[in-house]
Motif scaffolding. Structure first.
Motif, PDB file in Angstrom:
ATOM      1  N   ARG A  17       0.855  -1.177   0.000  1.00  0.00           N
ATOM      2  CA  ARG A  17       0.000   0.000   0.000  1.00  0.00           C
ATOM      3  C   ARG A  17       0.891   1.226   0.000  1.00  0.00           C
ATOM      4  NH1 ARG A  17      -3.854  -2.537  -1.457  1.00  0.00           N
ATOM      5  NH2 ARG A  17      -5.547  -3.289  -0.209  1.00  0.00           N
ATOM      6  N   PRO A  18       0.480   2.347  -0.492  1.00  0.00           N
ATOM      7  CA  PRO A  18      -0.810   2.655  -1.082  1.00  0.00           C
ATOM      8  C   PRO A  18      -0.901   2.163  -2.526  1.00  0.00           C
ATOM      9  CG  PRO A  18       0.580   4.589  -1.159  1.00  0.00           C
ATOM     10  CD  PRO A  18       1.356   3.512  -0.429  1.00  0.00           C
ATOM     11  N   CYS A  19      -2.122   2.058  -2.994  1.00  0.00           N
ATOM     12  CA  CYS A  19      -2.340   1.674  -4.389  1.00  0.00           C
ATOM     13  C   CYS A  19      -1.787   2.772  -5.290  1.00  0.00           C
ATOM     14  CB  CYS A  19      -3.830   1.493  -4.657  1.00  0.00           C
ATOM     15  SG  CYS A  19      -4.553   0.119  -3.757  1.00  0.00           S
ATOM     16  N   TYR A  21      -1.443   5.619  -7.946  1.00  0.00           N
ATOM     17  CA  TYR A  21      -2.329   6.666  -8.422  1.00  0.00           C
ATOM     18  C   TYR A  21      -1.532   7.591  -9.322  1.00  0.00           C
ATOM     19  CZ  TYR A  21      -5.610  10.438  -8.766  1.00  0.00           C
ATOM     20  OH  TYR A  21      -6.474  11.368  -9.258  1.00  0.00           O
ATOM     21  N   LEU A  52      -1.518   9.375   0.072  1.00  0.00           N
ATOM     22  CA  LEU A  52      -2.313   8.300  -0.518  1.00  0.00           C
ATOM     23  C   LEU A  52      -2.817   7.320   0.536  1.00  0.00           C
ATOM     24  CD1 LEU A  52      -0.203   7.651  -3.747  1.00  0.00           C
ATOM     25  CD2 LEU A  52      -2.469   8.717  -3.602  1.00  0.00           C
ATOM     26  N   SER A  55      -5.723   8.872   2.355  1.00  0.00           N
ATOM     27  CA  SER A  55      -6.899   8.834   1.499  1.00  0.00           C
ATOM     28  C   SER A  55      -7.469   7.415   1.422  1.00  0.00           C
ATOM     29  CB  SER A  55      -6.535   9.340   0.107  1.00  0.00           C
ATOM     30  OG  SER A  55      -7.611   9.190  -0.769  1.00  0.00           O
ATOM     31  N   GLU A  56      -6.600   6.436   1.218  1.00  0.00           N
ATOM     32  CA  GLU A  56      -7.033   5.047   1.079  1.00  0.00           C
ATOM     33  C   GLU A  56      -7.682   4.515   2.354  1.00  0.00           C
ATOM     34  OE1 GLU A  56      -4.863   0.838  -0.017  1.00  0.00           O
ATOM     35  OE2 GLU A  56      -4.077   2.686  -0.903  1.00  0.00           O
ATOM     36  N   TYR A  57      -7.187   4.950   3.501  1.00  0.00           N
ATOM     37  CA  TYR A  57      -7.697   4.473   4.789  1.00  0.00           C
ATOM     38  C   TYR A  57      -8.590   5.511   5.465  1.00  0.00           C
ATOM     39  CZ  TYR A  57      -4.631   0.372   4.896  1.00  0.00           C
ATOM     40  OH  TYR A  57      -4.026  -0.834   4.649  1.00  0.00           O
TER      41      TYR A  57
END
Length: 115
Positions: A17-19, A21, A52, A55-57
């Motif tokens: 993680r993070p994915c 972007y 990121l 944002s993801e979590y």
């Protein structure tokens, strides 16, 4: 059981993680065992990875804390194995991996002596 008889703890979470972007970009994930960012080469988590991850979590702050603590363990283990004499201090590692994450409440002060 005596502590010196305990086995090595299992590995922590994968640093996946993070994915990425946008989706086709190189992800800001850790390159182990040096723990630098795959995309920008900065110490991981880099500023972009932090944004990121937040944002993801966004809806799972506890999950982010658990993920960061697991990676804190993994990074500390890797960096101390690479160069024990020049590894970052535990306080620096905590600041790098955990302290910037979800905010926690300050500890409750002790009650006054008279209570």
């Amino acid at each position: 059981m005596i502590s010196h008889q305990l086995g090595q703890p299992p590995d922590g979470p994968a640093g996946d993680r993070p994915c990425a972007y946008p989706g086709h970009a190189t992800p800001h994930t850790p390159l182990r065992p040096m723990w630098c960012c795959r995309a920008c080469g900065q110490p991981w988590p880099c500023a972009t990875a932090r944004l990121l991850l937040r944002s993801e979590y966004e809806d799972n702050q506890i999950g982010l804390s658990i993920y960061l603590c697991g990676l804190f363990y993994e990074a500390t283990r890797d960096l101390y194995r690479l160069n024990p004499a020049d590894a970052p201090s535990p306080a620096d590692m905590f600041a790098r991996f955990v302290a910037w994450g979800p905010h926690r409440r300050a500890p409750v002060p002790p009650p006054p002596d008279g209570c």
